[in-house]
Design a protein around this motif. Sequence first.
Motif, short mmCIF file in Angstrom:
data_model
loop_
_atom_site.label_atom_id
_atom_site.label_comp_id
_atom_site.label_asym_id
_atom_site.label_seq_id
_atom_site.Cartn_x
_atom_site.Cartn_y
_atom_site.Cartn_z
N GLN A 80 -25.70 13.81 -20.30
CA GLN A 80 -26.15 12.91 -21.37
C GLN A 80 -27.60 12.56 -21.10
N MET A 81 -28.44 12.86 -22.04
CA MET A 81 -29.87 12.66 -21.87
C MET A 81 -30.35 11.60 -22.87
N ASN A 82 -30.77 10.47 -22.36
CA ASN A 82 -31.26 9.37 -23.19
C ASN A 82 -32.75 9.15 -22.94
N SER A 83 -33.37 8.41 -23.83
CA SER A 83 -34.80 8.09 -23.71
C SER A 83 -35.61 9.35 -23.40
N LEU A 84 -35.37 10.37 -24.17
CA LEU A 84 -36.02 11.66 -23.92
C LEU A 84 -37.53 11.56 -24.06
N LYS A 85 -38.21 12.34 -23.24
CA LYS A 85 -39.67 12.40 -23.24
C LYS A 85 -40.11 13.84 -23.50
N PRO A 86 -41.31 14.02 -24.02
CA PRO A 86 -41.79 15.39 -24.23
C PRO A 86 -41.75 16.24 -22.97
N GLU A 87 -41.95 15.62 -21.82
CA GLU A 87 -41.92 16.38 -20.57
C GLU A 87 -40.51 16.81 -20.16
N ASP A 88 -39.51 16.39 -20.90
CA ASP A 88 -38.15 16.88 -20.67
C ASP A 88 -37.92 18.23 -21.36
N THR A 89 -38.86 18.67 -22.14
CA THR A 89 -38.74 19.96 -22.82
C THR A 89 -38.62 21.09 -21.81
N ALA A 90 -37.54 21.86 -21.95
CA ALA A 90 -37.26 22.94 -21.00
C ALA A 90 -36.01 23.67 -21.44
N VAL A 91 -35.75 24.78 -20.78
CA VAL A 91 -34.45 25.43 -20.88
C VAL A 91 -33.59 24.83 -19.78
N TYR A 92 -32.44 24.34 -20.15
CA TYR A 92 -31.53 23.69 -19.21
C TYR A 92 -30.39 24.65 -18.84
N TYR A 93 -30.08 24.69 -17.55
CA TYR A 93 -29.03 25.56 -17.03
C TYR A 93 -28.01 24.73 -16.27
N CYS A 94 -26.73 25.03 -16.48
CA CYS A 94 -25.71 24.47 -15.61
C CYS A 94 -25.39 25.51 -14.54
N ALA A 95 -24.89 25.03 -13.42
CA ALA A 95 -24.59 25.92 -12.31
C ALA A 95 -23.38 25.40 -11.56
N LEU A 96 -22.65 26.32 -10.96
CA LEU A 96 -21.44 25.99 -10.21
C LEU A 96 -21.64 26.35 -8.75
#
Length: 120
Positions: A80-96
Amino acid sequence: QVQLVQSGGGLMQAGGSLRLSCAASGHTFYAMGWFRQAPGKEREFVAAINWSGDTTYYAASVEGRFTISRDNAKNTVYLQMNSLKPEDTAVYYCALGAGAYSDQRRYNYWGQGTQVTVSS
């Protein structure tokens, strides 16, 4: 065969919220992590959670704004991503992985990645 399937993400204005999901199959008793990679930058740690969900870790840049959680009945982990900022821009990956580590080398399986774009 372990498979991680991500969903969520997209375009959001600064200050808004988004939720990412990562559904795992073919593996049990695992820790999960979220990482991200911005254009021209190396992939970095965002958050991690252990198998039981009672231990979490966050990068300093997201602590207090992002929350990692899991629903083991659904084999799904959320970011859950709140109070998003422009610097949060990215490709997000989950990993196990075997433990809730910040070191991406400790993770064996990766999701396909999902784009998160935050406009100012």
